[in-house]
Scaffold this active site. Structure first.
Site, PDB file in Angstrom:
ATOM      1  N   HIS A 138     -39.266 105.179  68.249  1.00  0.00           N
ATOM      2  CA  HIS A 138     -39.900 106.459  67.898  1.00  0.00           C
ATOM      3  C   HIS A 138     -40.006 107.351  69.129  1.00  0.00           C
ATOM      4  O   HIS A 138     -40.100 106.868  70.261  1.00  0.00           O
ATOM      5  CB  HIS A 138     -41.273 106.249  67.251  1.00  0.00           C
ATOM      6  CG  HIS A 138     -42.292 105.552  68.109  1.00  0.00           C
ATOM      7  ND1 HIS A 138     -43.126 106.223  68.972  1.00  0.00           N
ATOM      8  CD2 HIS A 138     -42.613 104.244  68.216  1.00  0.00           C
ATOM      9  CE1 HIS A 138     -43.930 105.358  69.577  1.00  0.00           C
ATOM     10  NE2 HIS A 138     -43.636 104.147  69.136  1.00  0.00           N
ATOM     11  N   ASP A 155     -42.371 109.922  69.628  1.00  0.00           N
ATOM     12  CA  ASP A 155     -43.694 110.424  70.003  1.00  0.00           C
ATOM     13  C   ASP A 155     -44.432 109.421  70.878  1.00  0.00           C
ATOM     14  O   ASP A 155     -44.168 108.218  70.829  1.00  0.00           O
ATOM     15  CB  ASP A 155     -44.533 110.761  68.769  1.00  0.00           C
ATOM     16  CG  ASP A 155     -44.810 109.551  67.896  1.00  0.00           C
ATOM     17  OD1 ASP A 155     -43.847 108.806  67.595  1.00  0.00           O
ATOM     18  OD2 ASP A 155     -45.972 109.339  67.504  1.00  0.00           O
ATOM     19  N   ASP A 209     -44.068 103.538  75.547  1.00  0.00           N
ATOM     20  CA  ASP A 209     -44.168 103.325  74.101  1.00  0.00           C
ATOM     21  C   ASP A 209     -44.012 104.685  73.428  1.00  0.00           C
ATOM     22  O   ASP A 209     -44.996 105.425  73.318  1.00  0.00           O
ATOM     23  CB  ASP A 209     -45.518 102.685  73.779  1.00  0.00           C
ATOM     24  CG  ASP A 209     -45.785 102.506  72.304  1.00  0.00           C
ATOM     25  OD1 ASP A 209     -44.829 102.598  71.519  1.00  0.00           O
ATOM     26  OD2 ASP A 209     -46.957 102.293  71.938  1.00  0.00           O
ATOM     27  N   GLU A 239     -44.992 108.063  64.815  1.00  0.00           N
ATOM     28  CA  GLU A 239     -45.272 106.642  64.596  1.00  0.00           C
ATOM     29  C   GLU A 239     -46.695 106.307  65.006  1.00  0.00           C
ATOM     30  O   GLU A 239     -47.363 105.490  64.363  1.00  0.00           O
ATOM     31  CB  GLU A 239     -44.263 105.797  65.397  1.00  0.00           C
ATOM     32  CG  GLU A 239     -44.337 104.304  65.128  1.00  0.00           C
ATOM     33  CD  GLU A 239     -45.295 103.553  66.039  1.00  0.00           C
ATOM     34  OE1 GLU A 239     -45.510 102.353  65.784  1.00  0.00           O
ATOM     35  OE2 GLU A 239     -45.829 104.155  66.992  1.00  0.00           O
ATOM     36  N   GLU A 240     -47.145 106.949  66.079  1.00  0.00           N
ATOM     37  CA  GLU A 240     -48.441 106.589  66.658  1.00  0.00           C
ATOM     38  C   GLU A 240     -49.630 107.041  65.811  1.00  0.00           C
ATOM     39  O   GLU A 240     -50.758 106.629  66.063  1.00  0.00           O
ATOM     40  CB  GLU A 240     -48.568 107.179  68.068  1.00  0.00           C
ATOM     41  CG  GLU A 240     -47.539 106.669  69.060  1.00  0.00           C
ATOM     42  CD  GLU A 240     -47.743 105.214  69.446  1.00  0.00           C
ATOM     43  OE1 GLU A 240     -48.654 104.570  68.888  1.00  0.00           O
ATOM     44  OE2 GLU A 240     -46.999 104.725  70.315  1.00  0.00           O
ATOM     45  N   ASP A 254     -39.589  98.378  70.216  1.00  0.00           N
ATOM     46  CA  ASP A 254     -40.934  98.958  70.259  1.00  0.00           C
ATOM     47  C   ASP A 254     -41.998  97.889  70.473  1.00  0.00           C
ATOM     48  O   ASP A 254     -43.083  97.959  69.915  1.00  0.00           O
ATOM     49  CB  ASP A 254     -41.207  99.728  68.954  1.00  0.00           C
ATOM     50  CG  ASP A 254     -42.472 100.580  69.042  1.00  0.00           C
ATOM     51  OD1 ASP A 254     -42.940 100.836  70.169  1.00  0.00           O
ATOM     52  OD2 ASP A 254     -42.999 100.980  67.989  1.00  0.00           O
ATOM     53  N   HIS A 292     -51.127 103.003  75.877  1.00  0.00           N
ATOM     54  CA  HIS A 292     -52.163 103.856  75.274  1.00  0.00           C
ATOM     55  C   HIS A 292     -53.343 104.076  76.211  1.00  0.00           C
ATOM     56  O   HIS A 292     -54.407 104.513  75.780  1.00  0.00           O
ATOM     57  CB  HIS A 292     -52.667 103.286  73.934  1.00  0.00           C
ATOM     58  CG  HIS A 292     -51.630 103.238  72.868  1.00  0.00           C
ATOM     59  ND1 HIS A 292     -51.921 102.953  71.540  1.00  0.00           N
ATOM     60  CD2 HIS A 292     -50.295 103.449  72.906  1.00  0.00           C
ATOM     61  CE1 HIS A 292     -50.807 102.970  70.827  1.00  0.00           C
ATOM     62  NE2 HIS A 292     -49.813 103.276  71.642  1.00  0.00           N
TER      63      HIS A 292
END
Length: 486
Positions: free
Chosen positions: A76, A78, A115, A145-146, A169, A457
């Site tokens: 992904h 994003d 990520d 996705e997030e 991922d 994150h």
């Protein structure tokens, strides 16, 4: 000069830095999507872009691989945009400030987007090459996705011929994922009322928490700043009246909140009582979280002069305290069939006191669909009991383990031959898009993997350079051995 110019694999880090220079947070993917489309046109690839900005890039097989089964490479575009409190970056306009620290790529006071920028970088480096042998490649790069795998849900996959998918991922080299939890985002609003209240302003900030990915790190039992603020409110309420003017914590539902701030109104005569209570709660938190969050602290600031505030009435304050003390939080169930796997969890990732409502976004995850639904129902009942409303977004399925997987067998053979040891196949509590693709593509065989990427994150995120190289070598070796003779 590029910061990552001298790193290997050179073209992977070239594209990783290109991506880092383009703002690409969730719901802000048009620019990175257009970049991918321009790349596809530049290299004369079959290129598709949908209204959501999902992109498919297709490259036909190299000589000798025309009859091999196609391979889907998926990730992904994003990223989770998290930063330190003193960072002045604007994620909508500014590039990331990457730098090298030993074996790691990091960014100044922000996430780096490993990520899942690394999947995009790997894919582009492969697609541009005229020396890598491979079957037909179908590169699928999704958006958002997030925040609930929104792009994957809406994506038209009819252009794909492949039924073998490499999802890049995950973030633990040598660990290949073959199953993941399902999940959803619970968006809720509890109504509150305000009134004019005069008193002494007290700014409170619970900070210094480690945070982390609410799937990958939820088993570490790190503190959730929003939940801890509820505990502080309850302790204050036992000894003195107070009201709330502002209250906010967390920015992503899939990131454990590292900080929560509130502006309270108290009576001038209760100043010392408030100080003592906050000091005692801080000591409790520091003791209880000495291993998981060693730097947790509570910062305070008294506004020097009394004034009138539009603050919550007593009933609304009690609603907030009741919710934060009663809501489920963190790791709730461990899997009974897979040792060490978190089965069910909840993370109150976003909280914001608005003018007339407490707005929250909570991430629910479970590898057991009935427990996911039961937890949603529990949370819904609690919110509705307090007069609130609930909406569900991004309800994605679990990716269940398939005992028969030729792709997994091939991966094991290549990996063992390259590194002299067998890879680890396991399930994960974090969500992956594989479950959605598995439902959309009949007969899909997929595995998820990636290089070592730590503290995703969070602003401490760091991508291993050496691991990125090893995983690149593995991907190329796997593609080269996937020919018509197999």
């Amino acid at each position: 000069m590029r910061v990552l110019e001298n790193l290997e694999p050179n073209r992977v880090f070239y594209y990783f830095e290109e991506i880092a220079n383009i703002p690409h947070g969730s719901r802000d993917t048009k620019r990175i999507s257009d970049y991918l489309v321009d790349f596809g046109h530049r290299y004369h690839l079959e290129t598709y872009q949908d209204e959501m900005n999902n992109v498919i890039l297709i490259k036909e097989a190299t000589a000798g691989y025309e009859n091999a089964e196609p391979i889907i490479i998926q990730g992904h575009m994003d990223m989770v945009c998290e930063k330190e409190a003193d960072s002045d970056i604007n994620f909508e306009t500014d590039p990331l400030s990457l730098y090298i620290d030993g074996d790691f790529v990091k960014a100044e006071k922000t996430t780096i987007g490993g990520d899942d920028g690394i999947a995009v970088a790997y894919a582009l480096a492969i697609l541009e090459s005229d020396t890598i042998s491979h079957p037909r490649l179908e590169v699928v790069i999704t958006v958002d996705e997030e925040i609930g795998m929104l792009g994957a849900f809406e994506m038209d996959l009819s252009k794909l011929k492949g039924r073998r998918m490499l999802n890049i991922d995950s973030d633990d080299e040598g660990h290949f994922l073959t199953g993941c939890a399902g999940g959803m985002s619970v968006i809720s609003n509890i109504p509150v009322r305000r009134e004019a209240i005069s008193g002494l302003g007290l700014e409170v900030c619970i900070t210094g928490l480690e945070g982390g990915h609410s799937g990958a790190e939820i088993d570490k039992e790190r503190g959730n700043a929003n939940i801890l603020m509820g505990r502080l409110f309850a302790s204050l309420k036992e000894e003195m009246p107070f009201s709330i003017v502002h209250f906010a914590g967390g920015t992503k539902d899939n990131a454990i909140p590292r900080e929560s701030k509130a502006l309270l109104v108290i009576d001038e005569g209760d100043k010392e009582i408030a100080k003592n209570i906050i000091e005692e709660v801080c000591k409790q938190l520091q003791k209880e979280h000495s291993v998981t969050d060693p730097n947790v602290t509570i910062q305070t600031n008294f506004i020097t002069e009394e004034k009138s505030y539009q603050a919550l009435d007593a009933s609304s304050v009690m609603k907030i305290i009741f919710f934060l003390r009663e809501t489920p939080d963190g790791m709730l169930h461990m899997s009974k069939s897979i040792k060490g796997l978190v089965e069910t969890s909840l993370n109150l990732g976003i909280l914001e006191l608005q003018e007339d409502a407490l707005h929250m976004v909570t991430s629910i995850r479970s590898s057991v669909s009935t427990r996911k639904e039961d937890l949603k129902n529990r949370l819904t009942m609690l919110i509705e009991f307090l007069g609130g409303e609930v909406n569900i977004e991004g309800d994605y399925p679990a990716w269940e383990y398939n005992s028969i997987s030729p792709l997994r067998d091939e991966i094991e053979a290549v990996y063992t031959d390259m590194f002299g040891e067998k890879p680890i196949f396991e399930a994960i509590h974090a969500g992956l898009e594989c479950g959605i693709f598995y439902e959309k593509l009949s007969g899909l065989d997929c595995v998820s993997f990636g290089p070592n990427n730590f503290d995703i994150h969070t602003p401490k995120e760091r991508l291993s350079i050496s691991s990125t190289k090893r995983v690149w070598d593995f991907i190329i070796k796997f593609l080269e051995q996937t020919n018509e003779t197999r």
